[in-house]
Design an enzyme around this catalytic site. Structure first.
Site, PDB file in Angstrom:
ATOM      1  N   LYS A 134      43.806  36.868  41.483  1.00 40.51           N
ATOM      2  CA  LYS A 134      44.824  36.366  40.556  1.00 40.51           C
ATOM      3  C   LYS A 134      46.235  36.615  41.064  1.00 40.51           C
ATOM      4  O   LYS A 134      47.151  35.870  40.765  1.00 40.51           O
ATOM      5  CB  LYS A 134      44.666  37.026  39.194  1.00 40.51           C
ATOM      6  CG  LYS A 134      43.296  36.942  38.605  1.00 40.51           C
ATOM      7  CD  LYS A 134      42.927  35.543  38.196  1.00 40.51           C
ATOM      8  CE  LYS A 134      41.503  35.508  37.696  1.00 40.51           C
ATOM      9  NZ  LYS A 134      41.115  34.238  37.128  1.00 40.51           N
TER      10      LYS A 134
HETATM   11  C1  LIG Z   1      37.142  38.719  40.312  1.00 44.36           C
HETATM   12  C2  LIG Z   1      36.994  37.339  39.761  1.00 44.36           C
HETATM   13  N1  LIG Z   1      36.133  36.511  40.370  1.00 44.36           N
HETATM   14  C3  LIG Z   1      35.939  35.274  39.914  1.00 44.36           C
HETATM   15  C4  LIG Z   1      36.590  34.797  38.789  1.00 44.36           C
HETATM   16  C5  LIG Z   1      36.352  33.394  38.352  1.00 44.36           C
HETATM   17  O1  LIG Z   1      37.439  32.577  38.749  1.00 44.36           O
HETATM   18  P1  LIG Z   1      37.770  31.259  37.946  1.00 44.36           P
HETATM   19  O2  LIG Z   1      38.004  31.668  36.548  1.00 44.36           O
HETATM   20  O3  LIG Z   1      39.004  30.726  38.579  1.00 44.36           O
HETATM   21  O4  LIG Z   1      36.597  30.374  38.077  1.00 44.36           O
HETATM   22  C6  LIG Z   1      37.479  35.641  38.123  1.00 44.36           C
HETATM   23  C7  LIG Z   1      38.230  35.239  36.914  1.00 44.36           C
HETATM   24  O5  LIG Z   1      38.750  34.215  36.765  1.00 44.36           O
HETATM   25  C8  LIG Z   1      37.716  36.929  38.638  1.00 44.36           C
HETATM   26  O6  LIG Z   1      38.607  37.733  38.075  1.00 44.36           O
HETATM   27  N1  LIG Z   2      38.401  35.714  34.970  1.00 42.97           N
HETATM   28  C1  LIG Z   2      39.672  35.557  34.366  1.00 42.97           C
HETATM   29  C2  LIG Z   2      39.598  34.704  33.144  1.00 42.97           C
HETATM   30  C3  LIG Z   2      40.836  33.900  32.969  1.00 42.97           C
HETATM   31  O1  LIG Z   2      40.919  32.991  34.017  1.00 42.97           O
HETATM   32  P1  LIG Z   2      42.215  32.184  34.398  1.00 42.97           P
HETATM   33  O2  LIG Z   2      42.080  31.954  35.860  1.00 42.97           O
HETATM   34  O3  LIG Z   2      42.168  30.949  33.605  1.00 42.97           O
HETATM   35  O4  LIG Z   2      43.415  32.986  34.062  1.00 42.97           O
HETATM   36  C4  LIG Z   2      40.275  36.930  34.143  1.00 42.97           C
HETATM   37  O5  LIG Z   2      39.952  37.813  34.905  1.00 42.97           O
HETATM   38  O6  LIG Z   2      41.031  37.140  33.225  1.00 42.97           O
END
Ligand SMILES: Cc1ncc(COP(=O)(O)O)c(C=O)c1O
Ligand SMILES: N[C@@H](CCOP(=O)(O)O)C(=O)O
Length: 467
Positions: A112
């Site tokens: 993130k």
């Molecule tokens: C460590 C981790 N892996 C994978 C994901 C999944 O990614 P996305 O929500 O973009 O599909 C998340 C949260 O979004 C995450 O925090």
């Molecule tokens: N896995 C995410 C959930 C939110 O996902 P986002 O990419 O839409 O912000 C988290 O860790 O909060």
């Protein structure tokens, strides 16, 4: 670039307006009105650039004309200055033809940070230009929250309220959020799941008087700027393996569908990507969809990979809109039905189109733990419970001759219990977080109702103004 809503009933906006508004007023998600397409020479010209410059060049078509290239480059340089690896997104080989791109070298140890650090800079830049202030309301299953807090803490033009599902994140993830005591940061522990938190955020955005009163904005991947800032690392990895002359494939542990949508966007811009592999945990709605056109909500169950404990993957709507040939009415019909019934009725030919590019694999907790152990024993690589699911998906779907790059989305130190159970190793937190367990926490527990969240948001903004 102008942006249009997937629901077709909101005004087209510029990049800066999309950044500040987050979700479209008709409940849809913003997408570029026309996709920028890079030529072979455009891709080649990015080879060997430092990551921040590459990121700026890839994002520039999305942010123009609001933000000029030199400004964007400088914002990206500031965003990635605090990363702890000189390559920012290093790639390692773990098996024959299978590689891992590490996206967790930012301040909060999850992918993130790759976008959120850029968003923090963009918010500051645009709000300063406009002499404005926004209230950010975000939902997290564990990682978005701390990345947003870290990127926005101490910024006077931003009040940040983060909703996390009480008791459903790892302790490290919770403490990364709740030990930040800056006055512009508020943490709410919601009595519900991540899906409840995300739904509450969307409900607040749908309440237009409240939205305007508070000047709401979003940091979740419903905000297009998040996706735009996640595209460059796919470009960087592909160039490393010989693109545009050679195809690559990606495997991505998936929850809200934002990360893998960014890979799809890179492909839409002309990057030669062969396959996109979705990895899910027990909350396997995406894998069920890809395997059997079964997009039915079954309720979120806690797993070893809490950040992927999601059943309503917001960004799927963006893909759906594209697969439907940008038919906003059809997209609205399907999404409204999904919300009402918990089942998404995707036409067979649309599903076939999705399947021609995406594959899905789901692992339960026992399989996840076994994968962590086996990978560590065979290659010495320590993958966290999210990343390892992407690695397993990459191994399953890899085609000979095409490098498969699995995205490592979090540092194993964020999930010590799972790592100890799988390998006996307790990964150490980096020095800047070494005292995390001693820091004071501050958060409020709230019921999962729109009124409770609205009251908490109003109180947080008032406190912030008073302080
Ligand atoms: C460590 C981790 N892996 C994978 C994901 C999944 O990614 P996305 O929500 O973009 O599909 C998340 C949260 O979004 C995450 O925090
Ligand atoms: N896995 C995410 C959930 C939110 O996902 P986002 O990419 O839409 O912000 C988290 O860790 O909060």
């Amino acid at each position: 670039m102008r942006y249009i809503s997937t629901r077709g009933n909101a005004p087209a906006l510029s990049f800066s307006d999309v950044l500040l508004s987050g979700l479209a007023e008709d409940g849809g998600l913003y997408l570029p009105q026309a996709w920028p397409e890079f030529s072979l020479d455009d891709w080649r010209s990015l080879r060997g650039l430092p990551y921040p410059e590459l990121a700026a060049r890839v994002m520039a078509p999305f942010t123009a004309p609001d933000i000029d290239f030199e400004t964007l480059k400088s914002l990206c340089e500031q965003a990635y200055a605090g990363f702890d690896h000189p390559a920012i997104v290093p790639v390692t080989q773990v098996e024959d033809g299978l590689f891992v791109q590490e996206l967790f070298h930012g301040p909060t140890l999850a992918f993130k940070d790759m976008a959120m650090q850029v968003l923090g800079q963009l918010f500051e830049h645009v709000l300063t230009q406009r002499n404005d202030h926004v209230t950010i309301v975000g939902a997290t299953s564990g990682d978005t929250g701390s990345a947003a807090i870290e990127a926005c803490r101490g910024r006077k033009r931003l009040s940040v309220i983060i909703l996390h599902p009480k008791g459903r994140t790892s302790e490290v993830q919770r403490r990364q959020m709740t030990t930040v005591l800056d006055p512009n940061i508020t943490n709410l522990a919601v009595e519900g799941t991540f899906d409840d938190c995300q739904d509450l955020v969307k409900t607040l955005f749908a309440d237009l008087p409240f939205r305007r009163e508070m000047n709401l904005s979003a940091v979740n991947s419903i905000n297009w700027a998040r996706i735009a800032a996640q595209i460059p690392y796919y470009v960087h990895a592909a160039l490393t393996f010989g693109a545009p002359e050679r195809e690559v494939s990606f495997a991505v542990p998936t929850g809200n569908f934002g990360n893998i949508l960014a890979a799809w966007a890179a492909r839409r811009m002309g990057l030669p990507i062969r396959q996109l592999c979705v990895g899910s945990n027990r909350n396997d709605i995406l894998t069920r969809f890809l395997n059997a056109n079964d997009m039915t909500i079954k309720g979120v169950v806690p797993s070893l990979s809490p950040s992927m404990d999601i059943q309503v993957s917001s960004n799927f709507e963006r893909l759906l809109f594209e697969l439907l040939g940008r038919d906003a009415a059809a997209c609205t019909w399907i999404m409204t039905g999904f919300r009402a019934t918990g089942h998404m009725d995707v036409p067979e030919e649309t599903w076939e189109r999705a399947r021609s590019l995406f594959s899905g694999l789901a692992l339960d907790d026992t399989q996840t733990e076994a994968e962590i152990r086996a990978l560590h024993q065979k290659s010495g690589y320590l993958a966290d419970p999210h990343s390892v699911i992407g690695i397993a998906a990459g191994r399953k779907f890899r085609k000979p001759g095409t490098p498969m790059i699995a995205e490592a989305t979090a540092h194993p130190a964020k999930f010590p219990d799972a790592m100890v159970a799988a390998t006996g190793i307790h990964p150490a937190l980096p020095v800047h977080m070494a005292d995390l367990y001693e820091r004071r926490e501050r958060y409020r527990t709230v019921p999962a109702t729109p009124q409770a969240i609205k009251d908490a948001v109003r109180a947080a903004v008032a406190d912030c103004n008073a302080g």
